[in-house]
Design a protein around this motif. Structure first.
Motif, PDB file in Angstrom:
ATOM      1  N   GLY A 125      -4.409  -2.707  18.526  1.00 26.98           N
ATOM      2  CA  GLY A 125      -3.467  -2.555  17.423  1.00 26.98           C
ATOM      3  C   GLY A 125      -3.410  -1.167  16.840  1.00 26.98           C
ATOM      4  O   GLY A 125      -2.403  -0.780  16.245  1.00 26.98           O
ATOM      5  N   ILE A 126      -4.497  -0.403  16.984  1.00 24.06           N
ATOM      6  CA  ILE A 126      -4.541   0.932  16.382  1.00 24.06           C
ATOM      7  C   ILE A 126      -4.314   2.042  17.392  1.00 24.06           C
ATOM      8  O   ILE A 126      -4.264   3.213  17.016  1.00 24.06           O
ATOM      9  N   LYS A 127      -4.169   1.688  18.660  1.00 25.37           N
ATOM     10  CA  LYS A 127      -4.061   2.714  19.697  1.00 25.37           C
ATOM     11  C   LYS A 127      -2.854   3.624  19.486  1.00 25.37           C
ATOM     12  O   LYS A 127      -2.917   4.821  19.775  1.00 25.37           O
ATOM     13  N   ALA A 128      -1.758   3.085  18.965  1.00 26.36           N
ATOM     14  CA  ALA A 128      -0.553   3.891  18.769  1.00 26.36           C
ATOM     15  C   ALA A 128      -0.726   4.931  17.674  1.00 26.36           C
ATOM     16  O   ALA A 128      -0.046   5.965  17.672  1.00 26.36           O
ATOM     17  N   ALA A 129      -1.639   4.673  16.718  1.00 29.54           N
ATOM     18  CA  ALA A 129      -1.842   5.605  15.609  1.00 29.54           C
ATOM     19  C   ALA A 129      -2.843   6.706  15.945  1.00 29.54           C
ATOM     20  O   ALA A 129      -2.898   7.724  15.253  1.00 29.54           O
ATOM     21  N   CYS A 130      -3.631   6.513  16.987  1.00 31.58           N
ATOM     22  CA  CYS A 130      -4.712   7.458  17.306  1.00 31.58           C
ATOM     23  C   CYS A 130      -4.233   8.849  17.741  1.00 31.58           C
ATOM     24  O   CYS A 130      -4.860   9.847  17.374  1.00 31.58           O
ATOM     25  N   PRO A 131      -3.172   8.972  18.550  1.00 35.58           N
ATOM     26  CA  PRO A 131      -2.755  10.318  18.966  1.00 35.58           C
ATOM     27  C   PRO A 131      -2.443  11.255  17.807  1.00 35.58           C
ATOM     28  O   PRO A 131      -2.785  12.436  17.852  1.00 35.58           O
ATOM     29  N   HIS A 132      -1.794  10.732  16.760  1.00 37.40           N
ATOM     30  CA  HIS A 132      -1.485  11.576  15.606  1.00 37.40           C
ATOM     31  C   HIS A 132      -2.766  12.085  14.946  1.00 37.40           C
ATOM     32  O   HIS A 132      -2.891  13.279  14.645  1.00 37.40           O
ATOM     33  N   LEU A 133      -3.728  11.196  14.707  1.00 37.00           N
ATOM     34  CA  LEU A 133      -4.979  11.603  14.060  1.00 37.00           C
ATOM     35  C   LEU A 133      -5.758  12.566  14.945  1.00 37.00           C
ATOM     36  O   LEU A 133      -6.337  13.540  14.453  1.00 37.00           O
ATOM     37  N   PHE A 134      -5.762  12.324  16.243  1.00 34.95           N
ATOM     38  CA  PHE A 134      -6.445  13.209  17.174  1.00 34.95           C
ATOM     39  C   PHE A 134      -5.839  14.612  17.154  1.00 34.95           C
ATOM     40  O   PHE A 134      -6.553  15.616  17.049  1.00 34.95           O
ATOM     41  N   LEU A 135      -4.518  14.685  17.236  1.00 39.93           N
ATOM     42  CA  LEU A 135      -3.842  15.985  17.287  1.00 39.93           C
ATOM     43  C   LEU A 135      -3.973  16.735  15.962  1.00 39.93           C
ATOM     44  O   LEU A 135      -4.115  17.961  15.948  1.00 39.93           O
ATOM     45  N   ARG A 176       7.716   3.286  16.905  1.00 43.32           N
ATOM     46  CA  ARG A 176       8.385   2.431  17.897  1.00 43.32           C
ATOM     47  C   ARG A 176       7.450   1.314  18.376  1.00 43.32           C
ATOM     48  O   ARG A 176       7.868   0.150  18.532  1.00 43.32           O
ATOM     49  N   GLU A 177       6.196   1.649  18.593  1.00 41.20           N
ATOM     50  CA  GLU A 177       5.223   0.646  19.038  1.00 41.20           C
ATOM     51  C   GLU A 177       4.988  -0.413  17.968  1.00 41.20           C
ATOM     52  O   GLU A 177       4.905  -1.614  18.267  1.00 41.20           O
ATOM     53  N   GLU A 178       4.880   0.033  16.716  1.00 39.60           N
ATOM     54  CA  GLU A 178       4.668  -0.923  15.625  1.00 39.60           C
ATOM     55  C   GLU A 178       5.889  -1.828  15.455  1.00 39.60           C
ATOM     56  O   GLU A 178       5.751  -3.032  15.182  1.00 39.60           O
ATOM     57  N   MET A 179       7.081  -1.264  15.598  1.00 38.60           N
ATOM     58  CA  MET A 179       8.300  -2.063  15.497  1.00 38.60           C
ATOM     59  C   MET A 179       8.367  -3.100  16.618  1.00 38.60           C
ATOM     60  O   MET A 179       8.810  -4.238  16.413  1.00 38.60           O
ATOM     61  N   TRP A 180       7.935  -2.710  17.792  1.00 32.76           N
ATOM     62  CA  TRP A 180       7.933  -3.634  18.928  1.00 32.76           C
ATOM     63  C   TRP A 180       7.013  -4.813  18.639  1.00 32.76           C
ATOM     64  O   TRP A 180       7.338  -5.965  18.945  1.00 32.76           O
ATOM     65  N   ARG A 191      -1.251  -6.222   8.990  1.00 35.50           N
ATOM     66  CA  ARG A 191      -1.623  -4.884   9.454  1.00 35.50           C
ATOM     67  C   ARG A 191      -0.464  -4.172  10.145  1.00 35.50           C
ATOM     68  O   ARG A 191      -0.357  -2.948  10.076  1.00 35.50           O
ATOM     69  N   VAL A 192       0.396  -4.936  10.800  1.00 40.50           N
ATOM     70  CA  VAL A 192       1.513  -4.301  11.491  1.00 40.50           C
ATOM     71  C   VAL A 192       2.472  -3.666  10.488  1.00 40.50           C
ATOM     72  O   VAL A 192       3.031  -2.594  10.737  1.00 40.50           O
ATOM     73  N   TYR A 193       2.656  -4.305   9.335  1.00 42.87           N
ATOM     74  CA  TYR A 193       3.527  -3.734   8.306  1.00 42.87           C
ATOM     75  C   TYR A 193       2.887  -2.497   7.677  1.00 42.87           C
ATOM     76  O   TYR A 193       3.584  -1.530   7.358  1.00 42.87           O
ATOM     77  N   VAL A 194       1.574  -2.538   7.536  1.00 43.49           N
ATOM     78  CA  VAL A 194       0.868  -1.361   7.041  1.00 43.49           C
ATOM     79  C   VAL A 194       1.015  -0.210   8.032  1.00 43.49           C
ATOM     80  O   VAL A 194       1.262   0.938   7.655  1.00 43.49           O
ATOM     81  N   GLY A 195       0.878  -0.528   9.319  1.00 45.75           N
ATOM     82  CA  GLY A 195       1.021   0.502  10.347  1.00 45.75           C
ATOM     83  C   GLY A 195       2.402   1.131  10.347  1.00 45.75           C
ATOM     84  O   GLY A 195       2.551   2.347  10.467  1.00 45.75           O
ATOM     85  N   VAL A 196       3.432   0.289  10.209  1.00 48.05           N
ATOM     86  CA  VAL A 196       4.809   0.800  10.147  1.00 48.05           C
ATOM     87  C   VAL A 196       4.988   1.695   8.929  1.00 48.05           C
ATOM     88  O   VAL A 196       5.577   2.782   9.007  1.00 48.05           O
ATOM     89  N   GLY A 197       4.471   1.242   7.782  1.00 46.38           N
ATOM     90  CA  GLY A 197       4.614   2.028   6.561  1.00 46.38           C
ATOM     91  C   GLY A 197       3.931   3.383   6.655  1.00 46.38           C
ATOM     92  O   GLY A 197       4.495   4.404   6.244  1.00 46.38           O
ATOM     93  N   ILE A 198       2.713   3.403   7.202  1.00 46.97           N
ATOM     94  CA  ILE A 198       1.989   4.676   7.351  1.00 46.97           C
ATOM     95  C   ILE A 198       2.719   5.591   8.333  1.00 46.97           C
ATOM     96  O   ILE A 198       2.828   6.807   8.116  1.00 46.97           O
ATOM     97  N   GLY A 199       3.238   5.007   9.407  1.00 50.09           N
ATOM     98  CA  GLY A 199       3.967   5.804  10.387  1.00 50.09           C
ATOM     99  C   GLY A 199       5.227   6.426   9.794  1.00 50.09           C
ATOM    100  O   GLY A 199       5.505   7.610  10.002  1.00 50.09           O
TER     101      GLY A 199
END
Length: 233
Positions: A125-135, A176-180, A191-199
């Motif tokens: 569930g968190i894999k889509a958010a990791c690239p941003h934090l890593f970069l 896009r991943e969170e929306m999917w 958590r998915v709504y939180v992820g969308v909001g943070i994104g």
């Protein structure tokens, strides 16, 4: 950058161009914020949540940075203790608040979201958010390197512009991943709504940062100061 809390926030996106009074090239690169970002990079990479594309981007940015510093924008002074003039003056409270907002939105909130997911076992569930934090963590390290390495102002500008451009695309993929997940009912509850909001929050902030600040304001001012110093020399 110094080890104080006020100076540590000055490492997100444009800050190293505004060093604290008395700071110059050749200072200590290993600071508390740098160690934090290094720890984030190691954790995300070791857990397999960073893909090869983003790792390659970070390595390429380092190589290209050194190439530009030697070929296109060398340091104008031969004095190893020389520090290029700050772009926005020694102190700028508005910029400081802006940088702090960027740190909270781009670093601390996603970090809390990701680490909560790790604790709850929601690795997918968190894999889509990791690239941003890593970069963004890589960017902070690179900005510290360019400041304490005594690189020229254009090279310092290169880091936030280069990384911010890449992260905007990464955040689009994140949303896009969170929306999917929302559309297919595979979001793990609220958590998915939180992820969308943070994104979406990060998309708005970093898009403005790139197109409303870095490119139209920070970049021209930094180049102007660089070439004015070059003219004086």
């Amino acid at each position: 950058m110094s080890s104080s809390d006020d100076d540590s926030i000055n490492e997100i996106d444009s800050p190293p161009a505004n060093p604290p009074t008395g700071a110059g090239a050749g200072g200590s690169f290993i600071t508390f914020p740098n160690l934090n970002c290094l720890a984030i990079i190691i954790i995300l990479t070791s857990t397999g949540m960073v893909n090869l594309k983003d790792l390659s981007f970070a390595v390429f940015s380092l190589i290209y940075l050194y190439f530009l510093s030697k070929v296109a924008f060398p340091t104008l002074s031969s004095d190893p203790n020389h520090s290029p003039p700050p772009v926005f003056g020694e102190t700028n409270k508005i910029l400081g608040l802006y940088v702090l907002a960027g740190a909270i939105i781009g670093l601390f909130i996603p970090m809390a979201y990701i680490f909560e997911g790790i604790i709850k076992g929601d690795k997918d569930g968190i894999k889509a958010a990791c690239p941003h934090l890593f970069l963004l963590s890589c960017q902070v390290l690179m900005e510290g390197l360019t400041f304490y390495g005594g690189f020229s102002l254009p090279i310092r500008v290169f880091v936030p512009v280069f990384y911010n451009s890449r992260r905007v695309m990464v955040i689009v993929d994140w949303i896009r991943e969170e929306m999917w997940k929302m559309d297919h009912g595979d979001g793990g509850g609220s958590r998915v709504y939180v992820g969308v909001g943070i994104g979406i929050l990060n998309m708005g902030f970093w898009s403005f940062n790139l197109f409303g600040f870095l490119l139209p304001v920070y970049l021209p001012m930094a180049f102007k100061k660089y070439y004015l110093v070059n003219k004086d020399l």
